[in-house]
Design a protein around this motif. Sequence first.
Motif, PDB file in Angstrom:
ATOM      1  N   ARG A  27       0.820  -1.222   0.000  1.00  0.00           N
ATOM      2  CA  ARG A  27       0.000   0.000   0.000  1.00  0.00           C
ATOM      3  C   ARG A  27       0.848   1.263   0.000  1.00  0.00           C
ATOM      4  N   THR A  28       2.041   1.199   0.586  1.00  0.00           N
ATOM      5  CA  THR A  28       2.893   2.401   0.624  1.00  0.00           C
ATOM      6  C   THR A  28       3.361   2.812  -0.772  1.00  0.00           C
ATOM      7  N   VAL A  29       3.448   1.848  -1.709  1.00  0.00           N
ATOM      8  CA  VAL A  29       3.879   2.198  -3.071  1.00  0.00           C
ATOM      9  C   VAL A  29       2.732   2.126  -4.084  1.00  0.00           C
ATOM     10  N   ASN A  30       1.607   1.580  -3.657  1.00  0.00           N
ATOM     11  CA  ASN A  30       0.466   1.434  -4.563  1.00  0.00           C
ATOM     12  C   ASN A  30      -0.724   2.261  -4.067  1.00  0.00           C
ATOM     13  N   GLU A  31      -0.918   3.405  -4.709  1.00  0.00           N
ATOM     14  CA  GLU A  31      -2.046   4.264  -4.301  1.00  0.00           C
ATOM     15  C   GLU A  31      -3.169   4.247  -5.336  1.00  0.00           C
ATOM     16  N   THR A  32      -2.935   3.543  -6.451  1.00  0.00           N
ATOM     17  CA  THR A  32      -3.851   3.678  -7.589  1.00  0.00           C
ATOM     18  C   THR A  32      -4.668   2.432  -7.922  1.00  0.00           C
ATOM     19  N   THR A  33      -4.221   1.291  -7.419  1.00  0.00           N
ATOM     20  CA  THR A  33      -4.790   0.017  -7.858  1.00  0.00           C
ATOM     21  C   THR A  33      -5.329  -0.777  -6.676  1.00  0.00           C
ATOM     22  N   PRO A  34      -6.536  -1.347  -6.807  1.00  0.00           N
ATOM     23  CA  PRO A  34      -7.124  -2.086  -5.679  1.00  0.00           C
ATOM     24  C   PRO A  34      -6.254  -3.250  -5.207  1.00  0.00           C
ATOM     25  N   ILE A  35      -6.229  -3.426  -3.890  1.00  0.00           N
ATOM     26  CA  ILE A  35      -5.528  -4.563  -3.293  1.00  0.00           C
ATOM     27  C   ILE A  35      -6.550  -5.502  -2.656  1.00  0.00           C
ATOM     28  N   LYS A  62      -9.472  -3.600   6.312  1.00  0.00           N
ATOM     29  CA  LYS A  62      -9.545  -2.158   6.032  1.00  0.00           C
ATOM     30  C   LYS A  62      -8.409  -1.420   6.750  1.00  0.00           C
ATOM     31  N   ALA A  63      -8.122  -1.850   7.975  1.00  0.00           N
ATOM     32  CA  ALA A  63      -7.090  -1.184   8.779  1.00  0.00           C
ATOM     33  C   ALA A  63      -5.693  -1.322   8.181  1.00  0.00           C
ATOM     34  N   ILE A  64      -5.443  -2.405   7.444  1.00  0.00           N
ATOM     35  CA  ILE A  64      -4.107  -2.587   6.856  1.00  0.00           C
ATOM     36  C   ILE A  64      -4.005  -1.992   5.448  1.00  0.00           C
ATOM     37  N   GLY A  65      -5.133  -1.449   4.948  1.00  0.00           N
ATOM     38  CA  GLY A  65      -5.082  -0.758   3.659  1.00  0.00           C
ATOM     39  C   GLY A  65      -5.590  -1.562   2.477  1.00  0.00           C
ATOM     40  N   ALA A  66      -6.289  -2.672   2.750  1.00  0.00           N
ATOM     41  CA  ALA A  66      -6.854  -3.448   1.637  1.00  0.00           C
ATOM     42  C   ALA A  66      -8.127  -2.774   1.125  1.00  0.00           C
ATOM     43  N   ASP A  67      -8.497  -3.094  -0.114  1.00  0.00           N
ATOM     44  CA  ASP A  67      -9.712  -2.534  -0.731  1.00  0.00           C
ATOM     45  C   ASP A  67     -10.785  -3.602  -0.926  1.00  0.00           C
TER      46      ASP A  67
END
Length: 261
Positions: free
Chosen positions: A107-115, A131-136
């Motif tokens: 997530r620190t390098v990927n701001e554009t694509t769903p994880i 959600k807390a770890i930055g998944a979509d």
Amino acid sequence: MTILEKIIAHKKQEVAQLRKEVQVEKLVKSPNFQRVPLSLKKSLLSVGSTGIIAEYKRKSPSKGIINDQADIVDVTNGYLSANVAAQSILTDTEFFGGNIMDVMKARTVNETTPILRKDFIVDGFQIVEAKAIGADVILLIAACLTKEELKNYGKLAEDLGLDVLYEIHTEEELEKIDADNKIIGINNRNLKTFKVDLEHSIELASKIPDTCVKVSESGISDPRIITGLKEYGFQGFLIGENFMKTEDPGLACQEFINKIG
């Protein structure tokens, strides 16, 4: 006991322990919890989408170690350069060698694509954690959840703004889901025997409502397979091992996408 039953039994113990150690309130206060998740559905349906959901996994119960050398940040950057529609990250430690830090680092390098946080969800706690770890996106596997659990966990994810990939392998599993407008993934690999059967998936795809986004998962090793699957209405293609078994998964992904007709 099948591998799936073994994984689920272990997962339930793991989550019960985690619940004792981590408070939900703490998860809700994490910085990633405030971000608006990206939509997998939009990404798969957008004009010019590759439809590829590229996976990061170190090992699996059926193959053993696949790649425990490739760095998550390097692979993520490679996948992004290849223009994947989404990224899937295994967070199960015991059987797949992953962990939640993999999602956080990506997530620190990927701001554009769903994880997609790929794990065996057996408790609502894991959805809040996703959600807390930055998944979509989360994965809900129909084979190991009841109709009620699928409904409740799906609703919780939706309330948190997360997309859900519902995974099925049989028509009975499809019937457990209120499938209208959902993202439905057909696992080409039978989770009980780990055998891959694309014909079975194609047959099952015809039973899925047209309002759904169809995703084909596992055992896709040739770009021509994608072209064939598109004819049966598939719009997403989850591929992991095919990229991860190479020295440079990002490059392997780029070369694969370049060959899709």
